[in-house]
Motif scaffolding. Sequence first.
Motif, PDB file in Angstrom:
ATOM      1  N   LEU A   1       0.825  -1.204   0.000  1.00 34.46           N
ATOM      2  CA  LEU A   1       0.000   0.000   0.000  1.00 34.46           C
ATOM      3  C   LEU A   1       0.863   1.259   0.000  1.00 34.46           C
ATOM      4  O   LEU A   1       0.591   2.221  -0.731  1.00 34.46           O
ATOM      5  CB  LEU A   1      -0.920  -0.018   1.225  1.00 34.46           C
ATOM      6  N   ILE A   2       1.922   1.265   0.816  1.00 33.53           N
ATOM      7  CA  ILE A   2       2.814   2.427   0.869  1.00 33.53           C
ATOM      8  C   ILE A   2       3.506   2.629  -0.475  1.00 33.53           C
ATOM      9  O   ILE A   2       3.628   3.757  -0.970  1.00 33.53           O
ATOM     10  CB  ILE A   2       3.842   2.245   2.007  1.00 33.53           C
ATOM     11  N   ASN A   3       3.975   1.520  -1.069  1.00 30.54           N
ATOM     12  CA  ASN A   3       4.632   1.639  -2.376  1.00 30.54           C
ATOM     13  C   ASN A   3       3.671   2.166  -3.442  1.00 30.54           C
ATOM     14  O   ASN A   3       4.055   2.976  -4.294  1.00 30.54           O
ATOM     15  CB  ASN A   3       5.188   0.277  -2.805  1.00 30.54           C
ATOM     16  N   ASP A   4       2.418   1.709  -3.369  1.00 31.13           N
ATOM     17  CA  ASP A   4       1.427   2.206  -4.331  1.00 31.13           C
ATOM     18  C   ASP A   4       1.136   3.691  -4.118  1.00 31.13           C
ATOM     19  O   ASP A   4       0.916   4.443  -5.090  1.00 31.13           O
ATOM     20  CB  ASP A   4       0.129   1.401  -4.229  1.00 31.13           C
ATOM     21  N   LEU A   5       1.116   4.111  -2.865  1.00 32.83           N
ATOM     22  CA  LEU A   5       0.918   5.528  -2.577  1.00 32.83           C
ATOM     23  C   LEU A   5       2.066   6.368  -3.138  1.00 32.83           C
ATOM     24  O   LEU A   5       1.853   7.463  -3.680  1.00 32.83           O
ATOM     25  CB  LEU A   5       0.798   5.758  -1.068  1.00 32.83           C
TER      26      LEU A   5
END
Length: 439
Positions: free
Chosen positions: A250-254
């Motif tokens: 999720l953080i990488n996608d953000l």
Amino acid sequence: MNHTIEVSKRLEVITKQVKDAEAAIRGFSITRDTAFLRPSMQERSIKIEEEYLHLRQVTKGSPQQQLHLDTLKQLLDNKYKQLAAGETKWRSFRKDTSSVQEGEKSMDKIDRKVQDMMKIEEQHLPEKSEMQRFYSMIWVPAIFISSLIAIFIGIYSYLTLTREYRLQLHIESRLKSYQRDLQQNISLLNKSNEELEQFAYVASHDLQEPLRKISTFSDRLQMKYGSQLPTEANELLERMGGAVARMRVLINDLLLFSRAGRITPENIVKTDLNTLLQQVSSDLEESLQEKKGTIHSEVLPAIEGNPTSLQQLIQNILTNAIKFASPERQLAINIRYQLLKGAALDVPIRENQLEDTFCRLSFEDNGIGFEPAYAERIFLLFQRLHGMSEYSGTGIGLAICKKITDSHHGYIKAYGEAGKGARFIVILPLTQTHQDEQY
């Protein structure tokens, strides 16, 4: 009255010219001086005929006068003959008193006919004089009233124009104020976006550290004491590791979303979409083989844009199609394109783009599709139509596609039918020349 004067004048001229011609013949007969025969009787007749034709034109509206003119014409023709004959006789030095008598009789008839025509004109003169007096009486009041009306219209026009001018000045002042406020808001918005992107990057980067520690401590705990822990504790550790992995994704996608669509005039180049599609297909080859899928594409054009962003756009759309492939059939993805003018597109575009050329890309698959009601929702951040247990992912991929198309001054739309497949339409301008001021 001018008409009556004109008719009288023409009749007097005709009578005078006929009498002058008659007098010239008699003067020559007495003195034998050829000067009396200049101009000749023929030339005099031509001038009389011209006056007659003018008179006929002036009285064309009066049938009675036209009849008199017919008779006058006959009399004048006879007179022309007498004058011509008289000129010949006097040149031969022959005296003929009968010719003089005939000339006088003919002249008397012409005078009577002229008098008849004058009487007709004089009969209408009192009526016309009365009308002249009437119009003379109302002339001053009419001019006075017209002047008042003109003054009123002038004052009204002045007041109206003054009011419109003041209103225009007020509108221009408000517009300038709105423009200043808009520029300030745009500057604040750009600054806020930069701060948000920086915050998202820093927050995501800082969140990686505690995640790594949680993951490390969880792995060590499981490796060192896993055999001593009860089964339920090991299950909790596994679930914690799965949550950490999802959080990392999720953080990488953000981070990807915050960076997506960042384009400047410097990184806009002519990009071959076929090359990008080939690279994406190579990256997704393993996933395609798992789904036994195929990609069929037309030869795509080259457009201006950021190559990295456009590759990410194509990859996210194809990844979405592969992820939601139907288990009941082999996956087939068809890619087509059209070149259209802005005026022919079915999307709202700016007025200065009506004559621009756009590339309309169509990505169509035969996957599980979706309900048409969700066509707008799927482009929102973190929006998912299926649970985590059914399909992996964070719901950011299509939101990134929307952000990339917006940054390229394009449009993206989705059409779907549950159980039959989905179709994504991406519309991008061939050139970004008209969009420089918006970067």
